[in-house]
Design a protein around this motif. Structure first.
Motif, PDB file in Angstrom:
ATOM      1  N   PRO A   9     -17.363  12.194   0.066  1.00  0.00           N
ATOM      2  CA  PRO A   9     -17.041  13.511  -0.488  1.00  0.00           C
ATOM      3  C   PRO A   9     -18.233  14.073  -1.247  1.00  0.00           C
ATOM      4  CG  PRO A   9     -16.038  11.796  -1.814  1.00  0.00           C
ATOM      5  CD  PRO A   9     -16.682  11.114  -0.631  1.00  0.00           C
ATOM      6  N   ASN A  10     -18.174  15.354  -1.566  1.00  0.00           N
ATOM      7  CA  ASN A  10     -19.262  15.993  -2.320  1.00  0.00           C
ATOM      8  C   ASN A  10     -19.347  15.485  -3.745  1.00  0.00           C
ATOM      9  OD1 ASN A  10     -20.048  17.522  -0.144  1.00  0.00           O
ATOM     10  ND2 ASN A  10     -18.688  19.204  -0.656  1.00  0.00           N
ATOM     11  N   ASN A  11     -18.255  14.962  -4.272  1.00  0.00           N
ATOM     12  CA  ASN A  11     -18.239  14.418  -5.630  1.00  0.00           C
ATOM     13  C   ASN A  11     -19.079  13.151  -5.655  1.00  0.00           C
ATOM     14  OD1 ASN A  11     -17.660  12.964  -7.963  1.00  0.00           O
ATOM     15  ND2 ASN A  11     -15.537  13.619  -8.019  1.00  0.00           N
ATOM     16  N   GLN A  12     -20.157  13.136  -6.387  1.00  0.00           N
ATOM     17  CA  GLN A  12     -21.090  12.005  -6.389  1.00  0.00           C
ATOM     18  C   GLN A  12     -20.556  10.757  -7.071  1.00  0.00           C
ATOM     19  OE1 GLN A  12     -24.661  12.851  -8.564  1.00  0.00           O
ATOM     20  NE2 GLN A  12     -23.565  13.875 -10.220  1.00  0.00           N
ATOM     21  N   PHE A  13     -19.388  10.845  -7.723  1.00  0.00           N
ATOM     22  CA  PHE A  13     -18.856   9.706  -8.456  1.00  0.00           C
ATOM     23  C   PHE A  13     -17.815   8.917  -7.666  1.00  0.00           C
ATOM     24  CE2 PHE A  13     -20.138  12.893 -11.591  1.00  0.00           C
ATOM     25  CZ  PHE A  13     -21.168  12.179 -12.184  1.00  0.00           C
ATOM     26  N   GLU A  14     -17.364   9.455  -6.543  1.00  0.00           N
ATOM     27  CA  GLU A  14     -16.386   8.760  -5.714  1.00  0.00           C
ATOM     28  C   GLU A  14     -17.070   8.067  -4.558  1.00  0.00           C
ATOM     29  OE1 GLU A  14     -13.476  11.618  -4.515  1.00  0.00           O
ATOM     30  OE2 GLU A  14     -12.602  11.753  -6.492  1.00  0.00           O
ATOM     31  N   GLY A  15     -16.337   7.146  -3.964  1.00  0.00           N
ATOM     32  CA  GLY A  15     -16.842   6.441  -2.790  1.00  0.00           C
ATOM     33  C   GLY A  15     -16.428   7.158  -1.516  1.00  0.00           C
ATOM     34  N   ALA A  16     -16.051   6.389  -0.525  1.00  0.00           N
ATOM     35  CA  ALA A  16     -15.704   6.920   0.795  1.00  0.00           C
ATOM     36  C   ALA A  16     -14.373   7.662   0.768  1.00  0.00           C
ATOM     37  CB  ALA A  16     -15.639   5.773   1.787  1.00  0.00           C
ATOM     38  N   GLN A  17     -14.202   8.534   1.764  1.00  0.00           N
ATOM     39  CA  GLN A  17     -12.955   9.282   1.881  1.00  0.00           C
ATOM     40  C   GLN A  17     -12.585   9.424   3.348  1.00  0.00           C
ATOM     41  OE1 GLN A  17     -12.884  13.568   0.809  1.00  0.00           O
ATOM     42  NE2 GLN A  17     -11.380  12.895  -0.699  1.00  0.00           N
ATOM     43  N   ALA A  18     -11.312   9.167   3.648  1.00  0.00           N
ATOM     44  CA  ALA A  18     -10.786   9.364   4.995  1.00  0.00           C
ATOM     45  C   ALA A  18      -9.764  10.489   4.944  1.00  0.00           C
ATOM     46  CB  ALA A  18     -10.140   8.086   5.502  1.00  0.00           C
ATOM     47  N   THR A  19      -9.950  11.493   5.793  1.00  0.00           N
ATOM     48  CA  THR A  19      -8.983  12.569   5.922  1.00  0.00           C
ATOM     49  C   THR A  19      -8.088  12.229   7.106  1.00  0.00           C
ATOM     50  OG1 THR A  19     -10.548  14.164   5.031  1.00  0.00           O
ATOM     51  CG2 THR A  19      -8.694  15.050   6.280  1.00  0.00           C
ATOM     52  N   LEU A  20      -6.783  12.283   6.875  1.00  0.00           N
ATOM     53  CA  LEU A  20      -5.820  11.827   7.867  1.00  0.00           C
ATOM     54  C   LEU A  20      -5.060  12.982   8.498  1.00  0.00           C
ATOM     55  CD1 LEU A  20      -4.333   8.953   5.709  1.00  0.00           C
ATOM     56  CD2 LEU A  20      -6.289   8.864   7.249  1.00  0.00           C
ATOM     57  N   LYS A  21      -4.707  12.800   9.757  1.00  0.00           N
ATOM     58  CA  LYS A  21      -3.815  13.729  10.457  1.00  0.00           C
ATOM     59  C   LYS A  21      -2.569  12.929  10.816  1.00  0.00           C
ATOM     60  CE  LYS A  21      -3.394  16.817  14.372  1.00  0.00           C
ATOM     61  NZ  LYS A  21      -4.062  17.366  15.569  1.00  0.00           N
ATOM     62  N   VAL A  22      -1.441  13.338  10.248  1.00  0.00           N
ATOM     63  CA  VAL A  22      -0.199  12.595  10.437  1.00  0.00           C
ATOM     64  C   VAL A  22       0.854  13.520  11.026  1.00  0.00           C
ATOM     65  CG1 VAL A  22       1.609  11.259   9.280  1.00  0.00           C
ATOM     66  CG2 VAL A  22      -0.754  11.125   8.470  1.00  0.00           C
ATOM     67  N   THR A  23       1.504  13.059  12.093  1.00  0.00           N
ATOM     68  CA  THR A  23       2.608  13.783  12.719  1.00  0.00           C
ATOM     69  C   THR A  23       3.858  12.930  12.631  1.00  0.00           C
ATOM     70  OG1 THR A  23       1.102  14.893  14.247  1.00  0.00           O
ATOM     71  CG2 THR A  23       3.439  14.881  14.837  1.00  0.00           C
ATOM     72  N   ASN A  24       4.941  13.538  12.217  1.00  0.00           N
ATOM     73  CA  ASN A  24       6.225  12.842  12.159  1.00  0.00           C
ATOM     74  C   ASN A  24       6.902  12.974  13.525  1.00  0.00           C
ATOM     75  OD1 ASN A  24       8.758  11.834  11.694  1.00  0.00           O
ATOM     76  ND2 ASN A  24       9.232  13.168   9.985  1.00  0.00           N
ATOM     77  N   HIS A  25       6.954  11.877  14.261  1.00  0.00           N
ATOM     78  CA  HIS A  25       7.563  11.863  15.593  1.00  0.00           C
ATOM     79  C   HIS A  25       9.032  11.461  15.537  1.00  0.00           C
ATOM     80  CE1 HIS A  25       3.754  12.575  17.629  1.00  0.00           C
ATOM     81  NE2 HIS A  25       3.212  11.675  16.845  1.00  0.00           N
ATOM     82  N   SER A  26       9.556  11.226  14.347  1.00  0.00           N
ATOM     83  CA  SER A  26      10.963  10.823  14.237  1.00  0.00           C
ATOM     84  C   SER A  26      11.864  12.054  14.152  1.00  0.00           C
ATOM     85  CB  SER A  26      11.175   9.929  13.011  1.00  0.00           C
ATOM     86  OG  SER A  26      11.147  10.708  11.834  1.00  0.00           O
ATOM     87  N   SER A  27      13.159  11.825  14.154  1.00  0.00           N
ATOM     88  CA  SER A  27      14.133  12.917  14.107  1.00  0.00           C
ATOM     89  C   SER A  27      14.558  13.264  12.683  1.00  0.00           C
ATOM     90  CB  SER A  27      15.361  12.554  14.943  1.00  0.00           C
ATOM     91  OG  SER A  27      15.975  11.389  14.411  1.00  0.00           O
ATOM     92  N   LYS A  28      14.000  12.576  11.673  1.00  0.00           N
ATOM     93  CA  LYS A  28      14.356  12.825  10.282  1.00  0.00           C
ATOM     94  C   LYS A  28      13.099  13.017   9.441  1.00  0.00           C
ATOM     95  CE  LYS A  28      18.576  10.169  10.510  1.00  0.00           C
ATOM     96  NZ  LYS A  28      19.442   9.195   9.908  1.00  0.00           N
ATOM     97  N   ALA A  29      13.247  13.743   8.338  1.00  0.00           N
ATOM     98  CA  ALA A  29      12.129  13.873   7.401  1.00  0.00           C
ATOM     99  C   ALA A  29      11.722  12.485   6.920  1.00  0.00           C
ATOM    100  CB  ALA A  29      12.533  14.751   6.221  1.00  0.00           C
TER     101      ALA A  29
END
Length: 93
Positions: A9-29
């Motif tokens: 990330p641009n923040n110099q004090f943090e380490g690595a960052q993963a941005t996730l894409k999540v899809t709910n394939h179930s029939s319920k929230a």
């Protein structure tokens, strides 16, 4: 679930960052707890992990604004890859 981005990330004090894409394939929230491992490129060393929490994702919905972040700034000096370590899905209440 997939890792959309694995970077520093641009923040110099943090380490690595993963941005996730999540899809709910179930029939319920659903609620998700996702652990991302920040590993060496050869997979022999795990530098750190980070968690992402998603609440109440509706059936068929997708979110891409979820990040798992390492707080170890020492990762800024290492080459790393992001891997999904675990995913827990439960029905939302």
């Amino acid at each position: 679930m997939k890792i959309a981005k694995c970077a520093l990330p641009n923040n110099q004090f943090e380490g690595a960052q993963a941005t996730l894409k999540v899809t709910n394939h179930s029939s319920k929230a659903s609620d998700y707890i996702i652990t991302i491992a920040f590993d060496s490129p050869n997979g022999k060393t795990q530098f750190d992990t980070g968690d992402a929490i998603i609440n109440n994702l509706g059936p068929g919905q997708t979110t891409t604004n979820t990040d798992a972040t390492s707080l170890k700034s020492s990762l800024r000096k290492k080459k790393f890859v992001c891997k999904v370590a675990s995913v827990t899905r439960t029905a939302s209440n």
